[in-house]
Design a protein around this motif. Structure first.
Motif, PDB file in Angstrom:
ATOM      1  N   GLY A 144      -9.280  56.639  27.401  1.00  0.00           N
ATOM      2  CA  GLY A 144      -8.052  55.960  27.845  1.00  0.00           C
ATOM      3  C   GLY A 144      -7.066  55.788  26.712  1.00  0.00           C
ATOM      4  O   GLY A 144      -5.866  55.637  26.948  1.00  0.00           O
ATOM      5  N   HIS A 145      -7.570  55.840  25.481  1.00  0.00           N
ATOM      6  CA  HIS A 145      -6.690  55.640  24.333  1.00  0.00           C
ATOM      7  C   HIS A 145      -6.490  56.914  23.532  1.00  0.00           C
ATOM      8  O   HIS A 145      -6.195  56.860  22.343  1.00  0.00           O
ATOM      9  CB  HIS A 145      -7.215  54.474  23.482  1.00  0.00           C
ATOM     10  N   CYS A 155       0.656  50.809  25.617  1.00  0.00           N
ATOM     11  CA  CYS A 155      -0.674  50.678  26.216  1.00  0.00           C
ATOM     12  C   CYS A 155      -1.222  49.282  25.942  1.00  0.00           C
ATOM     13  O   CYS A 155      -0.774  48.594  25.023  1.00  0.00           O
ATOM     14  CB  CYS A 155      -1.576  51.745  25.606  1.00  0.00           C
ATOM     15  N   CYS A 157      -3.765  48.546  24.431  1.00  0.00           N
ATOM     16  CA  CYS A 157      -4.386  48.509  23.102  1.00  0.00           C
ATOM     17  C   CYS A 157      -3.351  48.303  22.004  1.00  0.00           C
ATOM     18  O   CYS A 157      -3.706  48.137  20.840  1.00  0.00           O
ATOM     19  CB  CYS A 157      -5.161  49.799  22.843  1.00  0.00           C
ATOM     20  N   CYS A 162      -0.736  56.316  25.219  1.00  0.00           N
ATOM     21  CA  CYS A 162      -2.147  56.541  25.602  1.00  0.00           C
ATOM     22  C   CYS A 162      -2.242  56.997  27.062  1.00  0.00           C
ATOM     23  O   CYS A 162      -1.380  56.679  27.885  1.00  0.00           O
ATOM     24  CB  CYS A 162      -2.960  55.252  25.493  1.00  0.00           C
TER      25      CYS A 162
HETATM   26 ZN   LIG Z   1      -4.346  52.632  24.353  1.00  0.00          ZN
END
Ligand SMILES: [Zn+2]
Length: 285
Positions: A144-145, A155, A157, A162
């Motif tokens: 996902g990243h 994102c 994160c 991402c």
């Molecule tokens: Zn991410």
């Protein structure tokens, strides 16, 4: 008897060896660390299990420390192995557990199985030769990243561009907002798409184009024979994903495309708990 426990941000789900399931609502205490951890302990130990697989949403080390859980802050830096010393517990990332559950219960003939779960976020897990691939310290397959758009959307994160920033509940909501200036929940967008709403359909198509782009990268990296798609948003979109295998094969290189099959998971909301159980049913995992 053994059981699997899936610790999520809204519910803790349990899947027993005999097929019984439980769902405990915990959203109201998720911000209160002590209360929350006590509840986790209580649910894990309940029923006196002989062994427990515990699936956690977040960056989780092989020795059971949750380094970071974006949706469950109360778990950040928690050593779950220490919290659960009075039971034999195996602690793993939730989607890695889910991937193993797919192989264990539904795809034993697969040599390389890639599981992608799309819901609140996007997670992935890999099973090679019947063994979960967890990485050197438990943090593999943070697909996902991986960046699919340089300087792209923000994102969860903190990075930009991402895969999850496009393929997740909030990713779909943002795609819809970009097209309509209107903010709707992911499930409302999906509902409208099924009803034939043009903007909703275009948002879903955009979502699918990013889904395909990330999947193509994954296929070129891992050469899986099975890609299994699951998670709440994939479940909701099932009726609109019938073309995904053909489209994925069309954009991939011929050799990895030839042995590739795409499946939609049918285990719905107990995928991760079931996978966590599977991880303690096999002793040598
Ligand atoms: Zn991410």
């Amino acid at each position: 008897m053994k059981k699997g426990v899936d610790i999520g941000g809204s519910f803790i789900k349990v899947y027993w060896e005999d097929g019984r399931t439980e769902k405990h609502y915990i959203r109201h205490i998720v911000e209160h660390k002590e209360l929350f951890l006590n509840k986790v302990r209580e649910i894990v130990l309940d029923g006196d299990p002989s062994q427990v697989g515990v699936a956690v949403a977040g960056f989780t080390s092989l020795d059971g420390v949750v380094y970071k859980s974006p949706n469950i802050r109360a778990l950040d830096s928690v050593n779950l192995s220490e919290l659960l010393t009075d039971v034999r517990a195996k602690i793993v990332n939730d989607v890695s557990a889910g991937a193993y559950g797919e192989w264990f219960y539904s795809h034993r003939e697969s040599r390389v199985l890639l599981f992608i779960a799309v819901g609140t976020g996007l997670g992935a897990g890999l099973v090679i030769g019947g063994k979960p691939f967890l990485g050197a310290c438990g943090s593999s397959l943070e697909a996902g990243h991986h960046t699919i758009v340089k300087g792209g959307e923000l994102c969860s994160c903190g990075r930009c561009g991402c895969w999850e920033a496009y393929c997740s509940s909030y990713g779909l909501e943002r795609l819809y907002h970009r097209l309509s200036e209107q903010r709707l929940s992911d499930f409302e967008i999906v509902k409208r798409a099924y009803e034939g709403d043009g903007v909703a359909l275009r948002s879903v198509e955009e979502f699918k184009s990013y889904l395909l782009l990330g999947l193509m990268n994954m296929v070129h990296l891992f050469n899986p024979d099975r890609v299994v798609l699951g998670g709440g948003l994939i479940d909701a979109l099932k009726g609109m994903l019938g073309d995904i295998e053909a489209r994925l094969k069309a954009v991939c290189e011929k050799l990895p495309a030839e042995c590739l099959g795409v499946h939609l998971s049918d285990c719905a909301e107990y995928c991760m708990a079931r996978g966590a159980l599977a991880m303690v049913l096999e002793d040598d995992i």
